[in-house]
Motif scaffolding. Structure first.
Motif, mmCIF file in Angstrom:
data_model
loop_
_atom_site.group_PDB
_atom_site.id
_atom_site.type_symbol
_atom_site.label_atom_id
_atom_site.label_comp_id
_atom_site.label_asym_id
_atom_site.label_seq_id
_atom_site.Cartn_x
_atom_site.Cartn_y
_atom_site.Cartn_z
ATOM 1 N N THR A 210 0.835 -1.206 0.000
ATOM 2 C CA THR A 210 0.000 0.000 0.000
ATOM 3 C C THR A 210 0.867 1.253 0.000
ATOM 4 O OG1 THR A 210 -1.829 -1.135 1.107
ATOM 5 C CG2 THR A 210 -1.795 1.269 1.250
ATOM 6 N N ILE A 211 1.862 1.304 0.882
ATOM 7 C CA ILE A 211 2.739 2.482 0.955
ATOM 8 C C ILE A 211 3.477 2.694 -0.367
ATOM 9 C CG2 ILE A 211 4.833 3.404 2.028
ATOM 10 C CD1 ILE A 211 3.853 2.007 4.639
ATOM 11 N N VAL A 212 4.083 1.634 -0.878
ATOM 12 C CA VAL A 212 4.871 1.748 -2.115
ATOM 13 C C VAL A 212 3.987 2.147 -3.297
ATOM 14 C CG1 VAL A 212 6.191 0.414 -3.811
ATOM 15 C CG2 VAL A 212 6.694 0.181 -1.380
ATOM 16 N N LEU A 213 2.830 1.523 -3.425
ATOM 17 C CA LEU A 213 1.969 1.802 -4.573
ATOM 18 C C LEU A 213 1.331 3.192 -4.481
ATOM 19 C CD1 LEU A 213 0.424 -1.736 -5.067
ATOM 20 C CD2 LEU A 213 2.184 -0.630 -6.458
ATOM 21 N N GLU A 214 0.933 3.596 -3.278
ATOM 22 C CA GLU A 214 0.379 4.951 -3.141
ATOM 23 C C GLU A 214 1.451 6.000 -3.448
ATOM 24 O OE1 GLU A 214 -1.489 5.048 0.737
ATOM 25 O OE2 GLU A 214 -3.378 4.275 -0.083
ATOM 26 N N ASP B 47 10.896 -7.556 -5.893
ATOM 27 C CA ASP B 47 11.479 -6.219 -5.891
ATOM 28 C C ASP B 47 10.318 -5.234 -6.062
ATOM 29 O OD1 ASP B 47 13.890 -4.385 -6.458
ATOM 30 O OD2 ASP B 47 12.542 -4.052 -8.140
ATOM 31 N N LEU B 48 10.226 -4.253 -5.181
ATOM 32 C CA LEU B 48 9.084 -3.336 -5.206
ATOM 33 C C LEU B 48 9.017 -2.500 -6.480
ATOM 34 C CD1 LEU B 48 9.176 -2.445 -1.439
ATOM 35 C CD2 LEU B 48 7.363 -3.713 -2.609
ATOM 36 N N ASP B 49 10.173 -2.117 -7.019
ATOM 37 C CA ASP B 49 10.167 -1.369 -8.284
ATOM 38 C C ASP B 49 9.607 -2.232 -9.413
ATOM 39 O OD1 ASP B 49 11.262 0.870 -7.096
ATOM 40 O OD2 ASP B 49 13.323 0.276 -7.537
ATOM 41 N N LEU C 144 2.572 -3.586 -12.473
ATOM 42 C CA LEU C 144 1.192 -3.093 -12.329
ATOM 43 C C LEU C 144 0.904 -1.988 -13.334
ATOM 44 C CD1 LEU C 144 0.847 -3.228 -8.466
ATOM 45 C CD2 LEU C 144 -0.370 -4.638 -10.123
ATOM 46 N N ARG C 145 1.895 -1.137 -13.590
ATOM 47 C CA ARG C 145 1.693 -0.080 -14.619
ATOM 48 C C ARG C 145 1.484 -0.729 -15.988
ATOM 49 N NH1 ARG C 145 6.042 3.927 -12.135
ATOM 50 N NH2 ARG C 145 4.618 5.119 -10.843
#
Length: 124
Positions: free
Chosen positions: A22-26, A109-111, A117-118
């Motif tokens: 949630t934090i990373v995507l927001e 990896d969050l990136d 998702l993009r």
């Protein structure tokens, strides 16, 4: 004109993963909704109207494969991109069985997650 934020609906029963994602995507410009189970998944998706779904393989009560198949069987949501994620090394086969459009292996990896998702939203 400002582009509409893409909405991600995350299904995972791990509170830490929901929190971090949630934090990373927001921070990356997404709107985020979360669910810790996939009970009545079609209704949950209808209520949220996401642009993409991030779906854990081990989501109660039925698991991600059944949940994904349920969405893909629904006329309204069969075109909705699903990113399947799991720590299972057989993730490619599981995602295929689920009918998911993309998959990502945990730990991820969050990136890479943001990029995937993009990409999923762009094709929708």
């Amino acid at each position: 004109m400002h582009a509409m934020k893409k909405r991600v609906l995350i299904f995972d029963d791990d509170a830490d993963i929901l929190h971090v994602c949630t934090i990373v995507l927001e921070t990356s410009g997404f709107e985020v909704a979360t669910q810790n189970n996939c009970h009545d998944i079609v209704k949950k998706v209808a209520d949220c109207r996401p642009d993409v779904i991030l779906l854990d393989n081990k989501i109660p009560p039925t698991g991600g494969i059944v949940a994904s198949q349920e969405l893909k069987a629904s006329i309204d949501y069969r075109g909705l991109p699903i990113v399947f994620f799991s720590a299972n090394q057989d993730i490619a086969r599981l995602a295929g069985e689920a009918g998911a459009d993309f998959y990502i292996e945990k730990p991820f990896d969050l990136d890479h997650l943001v990029m995937m998702l993009r990409r999923a939203c762009a094709g929708y």
